[in-house]
Motif scaffolding. Structure first.
Motif, PDB file in Angstrom:
ATOM      1  N   UNK A 102       0.811  -1.217   0.000  1.00  0.00           N
ATOM      2  CA  UNK A 102       0.000   0.000   0.000  1.00  0.00           C
ATOM      3  C   UNK A 102       0.848   1.273   0.000  1.00  0.00           C
ATOM      4  N   UNK A 103       2.005   1.232   0.640  1.00  0.00           N
ATOM      5  CA  UNK A 103       2.857   2.414   0.718  1.00  0.00           C
ATOM      6  C   UNK A 103       3.713   2.569  -0.545  1.00  0.00           C
ATOM      7  N   UNK A 104       3.838   1.499  -1.315  1.00  0.00           N
ATOM      8  CA  UNK A 104       4.681   1.524  -2.503  1.00  0.00           C
ATOM      9  C   UNK A 104       6.142   1.269  -2.201  1.00  0.00           C
ATOM     10  N   UNK A 105       6.463   1.059  -0.923  1.00  0.00           N
ATOM     11  CA  UNK A 105       7.854   0.883  -0.514  1.00  0.00           C
ATOM     12  C   UNK A 105       8.337  -0.563  -0.590  1.00  0.00           C
ATOM     13  N   UNK A 106       7.512  -1.498  -0.200  1.00  0.00           N
ATOM     14  CA  UNK A 106       7.914  -2.907  -0.178  1.00  0.00           C
ATOM     15  C   UNK A 106       7.341  -3.619  -1.384  1.00  0.00           C
TER      16      UNK A 106
END
Length: 108
Positions: free
Chosen positions: A37-41
C-alpha cells in the motif's frame, strides 16, 4: 536506466504496473512487481546485485522459479534493453562507501 512497464502474474493476482529495466550502475537487469500500500515494499524485486542478471530473459526465469510470470517481452523492448545494457557494459563497479556497505549487507 531504462524502465518498461509490464504485467506480472502469480497464482492469486496480476500486477499491471510491474517494471523491467536495466540498471547501469549495477550492470544488471531488474524486475519489480507488487508494491504494498505504501509503494515501498515489493513482493518481487530482482536484480539488486552487481551483474546479477545479464540478459533480459534472466529475470523472467528467476521470477518463474519464485512462482511469478509475465508475457514474453516484445522484440523491440528486448532489443532496447539489450542496447541499453551493452552501452553501459564497460562501466566500472561502484567502489565508494555505499557500495562497500551494500556488498557487506548482501554477503550476510
Amino acid at each position: 536506466m531504462s524502465r518498461y512497464t509490464i504485467t506480472v502474474t502469480s497464482d492469486h493476482r496480476s500486477g499491471p504496473d510491474a517494471v523491467i529495466g536495466c540498471d547501469p550502475p549495477l550492470r544488471t537487469f531488474f524486475l519489480q512487481a507488487f508494491p504494498d500500500e505504501t509503494g515501498d515494499n515489493l513482493a518481487l524485486w530482482l536484480g539488486t546485485s552487481d551483474r546479477e542478471y545479464e540478459t533480459p530473459e534472466a529475470p523472467q526465469a528467476a521470477a518463474r522459479s519464485r512462482g511469478f510470470d509475465f508475457m514474453p517481452l516484445a522484440d523491440n523492448i528486448v532489443a532496447r534493453l539489450s542496447a541499453d545494457f551493452a552501452a553501459e557494459a564497460d562501466r566500472p563497479p561502484h567502489d565508494g562507501p555505499l557500495a562497500a556497505l551494500l556488498r557487506h549487507l548482501q554477503s550476510k
